[in-house]
Design a protein around this motif. Structure first.
Motif, short mmCIF file in Angstrom:
data_model
loop_
_atom_site.label_atom_id
_atom_site.label_comp_id
_atom_site.label_asym_id
_atom_site.label_seq_id
_atom_site.Cartn_x
_atom_site.Cartn_y
_atom_site.Cartn_z
N LYS A 9 0.83 -1.20 0.00
CA LYS A 9 0.00 0.00 0.00
C LYS A 9 0.87 1.26 0.00
O LYS A 9 0.60 2.21 -0.74
CB LYS A 9 -0.92 -0.01 1.22
CG LYS A 9 -2.01 1.04 1.16
CD LYS A 9 -2.90 0.99 2.39
CE LYS A 9 -3.87 -0.17 2.26
NZ LYS A 9 -4.89 -0.17 3.33
N VAL A 10 1.93 1.26 0.80
CA VAL A 10 2.83 2.42 0.86
C VAL A 10 3.54 2.61 -0.49
O VAL A 10 3.65 3.72 -1.00
CB VAL A 10 3.87 2.24 2.00
CG1 VAL A 10 4.96 3.30 1.92
CG2 VAL A 10 3.17 2.30 3.35
N VAL A 11 3.99 1.51 -1.08
CA VAL A 11 4.66 1.59 -2.38
C VAL A 11 3.68 2.10 -3.44
O VAL A 11 4.04 2.93 -4.29
CB VAL A 11 5.25 0.21 -2.78
CG1 VAL A 11 5.72 0.22 -4.22
CG2 VAL A 11 6.40 -0.15 -1.85
N ALA A 12 2.46 1.64 -3.41
CA ALA A 12 1.45 2.10 -4.37
C ALA A 12 1.18 3.59 -4.23
O ALA A 12 1.04 4.31 -5.23
CB ALA A 12 0.16 1.30 -4.20
N ILE A 13 1.12 4.07 -3.02
CA ILE A 13 0.91 5.50 -2.78
C ILE A 13 2.09 6.31 -3.32
O ILE A 13 1.91 7.34 -3.98
CB ILE A 13 0.68 5.78 -1.28
CG1 ILE A 13 -0.67 5.21 -0.85
CG2 ILE A 13 0.75 7.27 -0.98
CD1 ILE A 13 -0.91 5.22 0.65
N ILE A 14 3.31 5.84 -3.08
CA ILE A 14 4.50 6.54 -3.56
C ILE A 14 4.52 6.56 -5.09
O ILE A 14 4.82 7.59 -5.71
CB ILE A 14 5.77 5.89 -2.99
CG1 ILE A 14 5.84 6.15 -1.48
CG2 ILE A 14 7.02 6.42 -3.68
CD1 ILE A 14 6.94 5.38 -0.78
N VAL A 15 4.17 5.45 -5.71
CA VAL A 15 4.14 5.38 -7.18
C VAL A 15 3.06 6.33 -7.73
O VAL A 15 3.28 7.01 -8.73
CB VAL A 15 3.91 3.93 -7.65
CG1 VAL A 15 3.61 3.88 -9.13
CG2 VAL A 15 5.12 3.08 -7.32
N ALA A 16 1.92 6.39 -7.09
CA ALA A 16 0.84 7.28 -7.54
C ALA A 16 1.26 8.74 -7.44
O ALA A 16 1.00 9.54 -8.35
CB ALA A 16 -0.42 7.03 -6.72
N ILE A 17 1.93 9.11 -6.36
CA ILE A 17 2.41 10.48 -6.20
C ILE A 17 3.46 10.80 -7.26
O ILE A 17 3.44 11.88 -7.88
CB ILE A 17 2.97 10.70 -4.78
CG1 ILE A 17 1.82 10.65 -3.76
CG2 ILE A 17 3.71 12.03 -4.68
CD1 ILE A 17 2.26 10.64 -2.32
N ALA A 18 4.37 9.88 -7.51
CA ALA A 18 5.40 10.10 -8.53
C ALA A 18 4.77 10.24 -9.91
O ALA A 18 5.20 11.09 -10.72
CB ALA A 18 6.40 8.94 -8.51
#
Length: 62
Positions: A9-18
């Motif tokens: 979930k944290v990785v997905a959030i970071i990818v979405a922000i990027a």
């Protein structure tokens, strides 16, 4: 398994922000290039209105 879900979930959030940042960057870059191209065309096609010919009669002067 619970830890993996949190990490995912944290990785997905970071990818979405990027991805959002990249989209904004490309949109702004395209907008700037478009403005530069428009301004370049204006200068390239510029024709001076000044006439140094003594016999020149302007159409606006009757």
């Amino acid at each position: 398994m619970e830890t993996f879900k949190k990490i995912a979930k944290v990785v997905a959030i970071i990818v979405a922000i990027a991805a959002a940042i990249a989209a904004v960057y490309f949109a702004v870059t395209k907008l700037i290039e478009k403005k530069k191209m428009k301004n370049a065309d204006d200068r390239e096609n510029y024709v001076s209105c000044a006439s140094y010919d003594a016999d020149f009669i302007s159409e606006t002067v009757a």
